[in-house]
Design an enzyme around this catalytic site. Structure first.
Site, PDB file in Angstrom:
ATOM      1  N   CYS A   1      21.453  -1.200  74.723  1.00 34.36           N
ATOM      2  CA  CYS A   1      20.991  -2.449  74.128  1.00 34.36           C
ATOM      3  C   CYS A   1      20.884  -3.521  75.207  1.00 34.36           C
ATOM      4  CB  CYS A   1      21.985  -2.893  73.054  1.00 34.36           C
ATOM      5  SG  CYS A   1      21.628  -4.517  72.403  1.00 34.36           S
TER       6      CYS A   1
ATOM      7  N   CYS B   1      26.017 -10.429  73.460  1.00 37.45           N
ATOM      8  CA  CYS B   1      26.295 -10.279  72.029  1.00 37.45           C
ATOM      9  C   CYS B   1      27.783 -10.057  71.793  1.00 37.45           C
ATOM     10  CB  CYS B   1      25.482  -9.124  71.453  1.00 37.45           C
ATOM     11  SG  CYS B   1      26.002  -8.606  69.820  1.00 37.45           S
TER      12      CYS B   1
ATOM     13  N   CYS C   1      19.195  -4.668  66.568  1.00 34.60           N
ATOM     14  CA  CYS C   1      20.546  -4.173  66.869  1.00 34.60           C
ATOM     15  C   CYS C   1      20.581  -2.653  66.709  1.00 34.60           C
ATOM     16  CB  CYS C   1      21.565  -4.822  65.940  1.00 34.60           C
ATOM     17  SG  CYS C   1      23.178  -4.034  65.991  1.00 34.60           S
TER      18      CYS C   1
ATOM     19  N   GLN D   1      32.553   1.077  52.941  1.00 36.93           N
ATOM     20  CA  GLN D   1      32.688   1.513  54.341  1.00 36.93           C
ATOM     21  C   GLN D   1      31.331   1.437  55.028  1.00 36.93           C
ATOM     22  OE1 GLN D   1      35.267   2.669  56.168  1.00 36.93           O
ATOM     23  NE2 GLN D   1      36.892   2.727  54.643  1.00 36.93           N
TER      24      GLN D   1
ATOM     25  N   TYR E   1      46.150   0.509  48.858  1.00 41.31           N
ATOM     26  CA  TYR E   1      45.096  -0.217  49.581  1.00 41.31           C
ATOM     27  C   TYR E   1      43.758   0.481  49.313  1.00 41.31           C
ATOM     28  CZ  TYR E   1      49.441  -1.272  52.114  1.00 41.31           C
ATOM     29  OH  TYR E   1      50.741  -1.593  52.443  1.00 41.31           O
TER      30      TYR E   1
ATOM     31  N   GLU F   1      45.088  -2.186  44.796  1.00 40.46           N
ATOM     32  CA  GLU F   1      44.307  -2.981  45.747  1.00 40.46           C
ATOM     33  C   GLU F   1      44.491  -4.455  45.387  1.00 40.46           C
ATOM     34  OE1 GLU F   1      42.021  -2.887  48.417  1.00 40.46           O
ATOM     35  OE2 GLU F   1      41.752  -5.010  47.963  1.00 40.46           O
TER      36      GLU F   1
ATOM     37  N   ASP G   1      45.827   3.430  53.136  1.00 39.96           N
ATOM     38  CA  ASP G   1      44.738   3.032  54.035  1.00 39.96           C
ATOM     39  C   ASP G   1      44.824   1.522  54.234  1.00 39.96           C
ATOM     40  OD1 ASP G   1      42.412   2.718  55.470  1.00 39.96           O
ATOM     41  OD2 ASP G   1      41.058   3.334  53.868  1.00 39.96           O
TER      42      ASP G   1
ATOM     43  N   CYS H   1      43.372   2.028  60.581  1.00 38.66           N
ATOM     44  CA  CYS H   1      42.334   1.444  61.444  1.00 38.66           C
ATOM     45  C   CYS H   1      42.981   0.768  62.652  1.00 38.66           C
ATOM     46  CB  CYS H   1      41.464   0.471  60.671  1.00 38.66           C
ATOM     47  SG  CYS H   1      42.395  -0.827  59.870  1.00 38.66           S
TER      48      CYS H   1
END
Ligand code: SAH
Length: 485
Positions: free
Chosen positions: A71, A77, A163, A312, A341, A362, A412, A439
């Site tokens: 890119c 960016c 992008c 997601q 979660y 959640e 999660d 994550c």
């Protein structure tokens, strides 16, 4: 060494933010856009007592893993921190980070770690994988309307209609919207003055369904010349490149039911945001065309996605992630499962196909509303959802149902990991298996340490590259209860 001093340094390591690390006389330098093995002339930008930051003036010797970013605006960016590394090096970097966090923070011994640690699941085509993009709209220095991203940590917009992480359709959708704005003199929103109309454009695409959503975030209660916008977005935008996919890109699109060479938008809406803040979406959505949502599926589960729904962003890798969760849970159909979660219930619904009962919790009420609707849409009756904090809902539920056997708990959590109260309750429930989707491998490691100290053992660790070219990495892991009392 002082600010602006120049020096030569070889890069030997990375930080968790993807900065290269090099040392001069034991003093550590953090340098953006460098690769292990690079020898660079760098200029100090900030000097602290024990470490400093520097920028590359010139690469003297290139690492074999250095590539020219695909890119042209990867630097300014800032959205992709790793485009200057070849993809294999990116994967190795992410694998190492997960491994080292589990080793150092998690204190997992290396023998065990080597046994349970699996190769990272990368993408065949690490571009055009995002199904969602939110572009701020602005004007460049020449007064030209642009759609792009905020540069680095600033509030100035870098044009990025093309992008490489987003789908190819985005470029054509943005061009159509910007041309409509230009023609009807519709102003972009200006953060400094609080004036102007169009703040952001949200674009989403269902990779499997091929359905496309456009939502304009505006600083007004109504959208002028909307009929013309709807007409242009629905009459079929010619998009030759959208029909022509590279060989690798077909992997992402094996999902897509579509090979149209013109783009038709299935859902158009606007969102009202009149606040002077940096939250993107307003809470009020006005539907202009279509049913107010698009549909997509992960595995055999269908999902309804409205402009405000969480979903997601990398559907190809999400399927890998949920597949790993399902594989590690190894359900036989008799199990009771908790999904903490749970967001819009994606993992819960995925697992419910093989479990006796799934409970999801959640904190965001709208997400739970979506989870319930998605369960209905798929005819799933063995999933039950609760709104609230996992660390509150789970202990309360356990108090009321101390005898109910829970076989698997899937978590999660957001980056900060699981709340200790939630972990304590999981231990009381004593499930046979804990599937941990993470994550942030640093907090995963912290929680793994806690669970290993309380009767669980690590059985699988599978990193998954959901966010190619960025520093983020997901991990799906399995912890199993040791004693069988
Ligand atoms: N499993 C889902 C979402 C994971 S993201 C999926 O795969 O799509 C993490 C989720 O945790 C977010 O939806 C966030 O809103 C939610 N969350 C954050 N803190 C929470 C808490 N204390 N209790 C319950 N949910 C929480």
């Amino acid at each position: 060494m002082q600010k602006n001093d120049q020096f030569t340094v070889t890069i030997t390591d990375y930080t968790s933010e993807g900065l290269g690390v090099g040392k001069t006389d034991g003093f550590a330098w953090f340098i953006k856009d460098t690769v292990i093995g690079d020898e660079v002339i760098a200029q100090a930008t900030k000097v602290k007592k024990n470490y400093g930051f520097a920028r590359v003036v010139r690469v003297v010797k290139k690492s074999p893993n250095r590539v020219t970013p695909a890119c042209p605006i990867a630097g300014p960016c800032g959205g992709c921190q790793l485009q200057h590394m070849n993809y294999e090096a990116q994967l190795a970097y992410k694998e190492d980070r997960v491994y080292n966090n589990l080793l150092r923070i998690g204190e997992v011994n290396p023998d065990l770690l080597d046994q349970v640690f699996e190769e990272i699941v990368g993408m065949k085509e690490p571009f055009h994988y995002r199904n969602k993009a939110q572009y701020p709209i602005s004007r460049d220095r020449n007064g030209r309307l642009i759609a792009g991203f905020y540069a680095g940590r600033t509030h100035s917009v870098v044009a990025a209609e093309r992008c490489l992480l987003g789908v190819k359709e985005n470029e054509f959708l943005l061009k159509t919207i910007l041309a409509w704005m230009e023609e009807f003199h519709i102003a972009p929103y200006d953060e400094t003055s609080g004036k102007g109309l169009v703040r952001h454009v949200l674009l989403r695409k269902g990779f499997r369904s091929g359905q496309i959503m456009v939502c304009l975030v505006i600083n007004a209660n109504d959208l002028p010349h909307k009929e013309e916008l709807i007409r242009r977005l629905t009459c079929g935008i010619p998009a030759p490149a959208a029909a022509k996919h590279s060989a690798g890109e077909k992997e992402n699109l094996k999902f897509s039911a579509e090979s149209r060479n013109s783009i038709h938008v299935d859902s158009i809406s606007f969102s009202v945001n009149r606040e002077r803040n940096n939250v993107i979406m307003g809470t009020k959505i006005v539907n202009l065309h279509g049913p107010g949502y698009i549909e997509d599926s992960i595995g055999s589960i269908r999902f309804r996605i409205s402009p405000l729904s969480f979903y997601q962003v990398n559907p190809v890798q999400t399927e890998q992630m949920y597949g790993a969760a399902l594989e590690f849970a190894d359900l036989k159909g008799t199990e009771n499962v908790w999904d903490l979660y749970c967001g819009i219930g994606t993992i819960s619904l995925f697992l419910s196909q093989k479990a006796k009962k799934v409970y999801g919790v959640e904190i965001i009420p709208e997400a739970i509303r979506d989870a319930k609707e998605n369960a209905k849409l798929n005819g799933i009756k063995n999933a039950e959802f609760y709104t609230g904090a996992a660390e509150e809902v789970l202990p309360e539920w356990y108090e009321k149902h101390p005898k109910e056997r829970i076989d698997v708990v899937c978590v999660d959590p957001p980056r900060k990991g699981c709340d200790e109260k939630a972990l304590e309750t999981i231990l009381k429930m004593a499930p046979e298996k804990i599937v941990y989707v993470s994550c942030d491998s640093a907090t995963l490691a912290r929680d793994v340490k806690y669970l290993r100290a309380h009767g669980y053992e690590l059985r699988h660790v599978r990193p998954i590259d959901n966010f190619c070219h960025t520093v983020h990495v997901e991990v799906v892991s399995l912890l199993q209860r040791l004693s069988s009392d």
